[in-house]
Design a protein around this motif. Structure first.
Motif, mmCIF file in Angstrom:
data_model
loop_
_atom_site.group_PDB
_atom_site.id
_atom_site.type_symbol
_atom_site.label_atom_id
_atom_site.label_comp_id
_atom_site.label_asym_id
_atom_site.label_seq_id
_atom_site.Cartn_x
_atom_site.Cartn_y
_atom_site.Cartn_z
ATOM 1 N N UNK A 8 57.600 127.284 14.207
ATOM 2 C CA UNK A 8 58.671 126.831 13.320
ATOM 3 C C UNK A 8 58.114 126.562 11.929
ATOM 4 N N UNK A 9 57.779 127.610 11.181
ATOM 5 C CA UNK A 9 57.102 127.420 9.890
ATOM 6 C C UNK A 9 57.969 126.790 8.808
ATOM 7 N N UNK A 10 59.293 126.763 9.007
ATOM 8 C CA UNK A 10 60.158 126.170 7.992
ATOM 9 C C UNK A 10 60.244 124.651 8.133
ATOM 10 N N UNK A 11 59.690 124.105 9.223
ATOM 11 C CA UNK A 11 59.829 122.668 9.489
ATOM 12 C C UNK A 11 58.856 121.822 8.682
ATOM 13 N N UNK A 12 57.807 122.437 8.146
ATOM 14 C CA UNK A 12 56.805 121.713 7.362
ATOM 15 C C UNK A 12 56.459 122.530 6.129
ATOM 16 N N UNK A 13 55.870 121.862 5.151
ATOM 17 C CA UNK A 13 55.531 122.578 3.924
ATOM 18 C C UNK A 13 54.430 121.894 3.148
ATOM 19 N N UNK A 14 54.092 122.492 2.016
ATOM 20 C CA UNK A 14 53.079 121.934 1.126
ATOM 21 C C UNK A 14 53.591 122.012 -0.306
ATOM 22 N N UNK A 15 52.933 121.287 -1.191
ATOM 23 C CA UNK A 15 53.245 121.398 -2.612
ATOM 24 C C UNK A 15 51.949 121.538 -3.400
ATOM 25 N N UNK A 16 52.069 122.183 -4.546
ATOM 26 C CA UNK A 16 50.918 122.454 -5.398
ATOM 27 C C UNK A 16 50.992 121.567 -6.634
ATOM 28 N N UNK A 17 49.922 120.832 -6.886
ATOM 29 C CA UNK A 17 49.858 119.923 -8.034
ATOM 30 C C UNK A 17 48.712 120.387 -8.925
ATOM 31 N N UNK A 18 49.036 120.688 -10.178
ATOM 32 C CA UNK A 18 47.995 121.202 -11.072
ATOM 33 C C UNK A 18 46.939 120.133 -11.343
ATOM 34 N N UNK A 19 45.670 120.553 -11.337
ATOM 35 C CA UNK A 19 44.579 119.612 -11.579
ATOM 36 C C UNK A 19 44.550 119.172 -13.042
#
Length: 439
Positions: A428-439
């Motif tokens: 179920x790949x839609x159940x979790x996620x990540x976000x990208x934060x610029x350094x």
């Protein structure tokens, strides 16, 4: 024993012939035939193609719009890396830099479209690629499959012809270095060598060239996209590991004006350890089978101690590599993500990649029949991790939960809620996620 001694324990045809519909290849053959394929195909994986893979991967990662979305589900991450892997393969596999929608004269689909459809529907292709029914009797997906299979064959025929002509004109050095180009060059050299002898032909036929370039694309697409998706997910859950990797990138990548393959890749030991640990926990080949050519004694461990059983030809033995990767031999943290287990440090502070002694580790298989594209996959992976982490931090998407709850949910899914279809996928790949934060 079973997977190291491939001469005595060959792969049954029910498995070896799965991906031979374009031609026999280094994966489908045995014995002397396999040696013939291995001799030619191994030449494709050289420093020139590794360099192309490094440069192409970095360029493609830079083109990804990570700022375009505040959060990305792991399903979307997988789609992003599916596309990236496909782009690298089209460029480095075929030596052909073309747009996603470019359809040359005489074709009905672009190379990217035809190859992409086949690889994304590989099980469907295995079952129905030789179906002879007329188009009007087929459902839309099978009609599309029939076109894609024919189109890809045509692209491979044209690419082989193009590289053969370049080889004869000694202009190959002016072309983009590619896996197919290196194979064709080695194959033509083998043909010339045999003209001076009476030995049995050891070069590959054109259909065998097609067969090999197809399995290279299949392996490079599925396993690459899978390992990258799982790696970023684990890194999001372990920010301290990201910090550890960023230390290495600051020394050798982020602050360097020269991020060339030759200058930087050998120094990124920590980045490579992430791949090793990711493949330990999400190995692409959890079960392979073998059968002996003659009765063989197979040692086993039972609750009463060591014993042996006799395995006769026709009996299939499976190797559960995923079980081996989570064995207690890895220690009490066997089910935890820890790339440092693959890194050793000398007295002078230099770091090197090591495989711990004792536990079984086999993501690229074992013995002489290990994956010929092993280093190619490592170069592509390290380039991606280095480029992303040099600019971004990866965090777990909380979606209204606490950070700790979101992290625990992600880790549970990564370890438990997955299945294997050529490579590793989340249920179920839609159940979790990540976000990208610029350094």
């Amino acid at each position: 024993m079973v997977f190291r001694e491939h001469k005595d324990w060959p792969m049954p045809s029910i498995q070896s012939q799965l991906f031979a519909f374009y031609g026999q290849n280094v994966s489908s053959t045995q014995g002397a035939e396999w040696q013939r394929h291995r001799k030619i195909t191994s030449s494709a994986f050289n420093e020139s193609t590794f360099r192309e893979a490094w440069n192409e991967t970095i360029a493609r990662v830079k083109a990804i719009d990570f700022e375009g979305e505040s959060e990305r589900s792991l399903g979307r991450i997988r789609s992003t890396f599916d596309l990236l892997a496909m782009q690298v393969l089209v460029n480095v596999g075929f030596g052909q830099d073309m747009g996603l929608t470019t359809v040359p004269p005489g074709h009905r689909e672009s190379l990217m479209d035809s190859l992409g459809f086949i690889l994304k529907h590989i099980m469907l292709t295995i079952i129905f690629n030789s179906l002879k029914a007329p188009d009007y009797m087929l459902p839309d997906k099978l009609r599309k499959l029939k076109i894609s299979v024919a189109e890809l064959r045509m692209y491979m025929e044209e690419a082989v012809l193009r590289h053969m002509q370049a080889n004869k004109e000694t202009a190959e050095n002016l072309q983009k270095k590619s896996l197919l180009g290196a194979m064709v060059k080695a194959n033509e050299a083998e043909k010339k060598q045999l003209q001076k002898s009476t030995k049995r032909p050891s070069y590959l036929t054109e259909s065998e060239l097609y067969g090999n370039i197809f399995v290279f694309n299949l392996a490079g697409y599925e396993t690459t996209a899978s390992s990258m998706t799982f790696a970023l997910s684990y890194l999001a859950a372990y920010p301290e590991t990201q910090d550890w990797i960023f230390e290495e990138l600051q020394m050798h990548y982020a602050e360097s004006e020269n991020v060339s393959y030759d200058a930087v890749y050998p120094k990124l030991v920590r980045c490579l350890s992430v791949m090793y640990e990711t493949l330990r926990l999400a190995t692409p080949a959890p079960m392979l089978i073998r059968s002996p050519t003659e009765p063989s004694e197979l040692p086993i461990i039972t609750k009463d101690g060591p014993k042996s059983i006799t395995v006769t030809p026709g009996i299939v033995v499976g190797g559960h590599f995923y079980g081996g990767h989570l064995s207690s031999r890895w220690g009490p943290s066997a089910d935890l993500f820890g790339p440092k287990r693959f890194v050793s440090q000398s007295a002078s502070g230099d770091e090197a990649l090591v495989i711990p002694e004792g536990p079984v580790y086999s993501p690229w298989l074992l013995g002489t029949r290990n994956c010929p594209g092993k280093k190619f996959s490592q170069v592509e992976f390290v380039a991606l991790i280095a480029q992303i982490l040099s600019e971004w931090r990866i965090e777990v998407a909380t979606a209204g939960q606490s950070t700790q709850a979101a992290r625990e949910k992600l880790l549970y899914m990564l370890l438990n809620d997955k299945y294997f279809n050529i490579s590793t996928h989340l249920l179920n790949p839609e159940a979790v996620g990540v976000r990208f934060v610029r350094r």
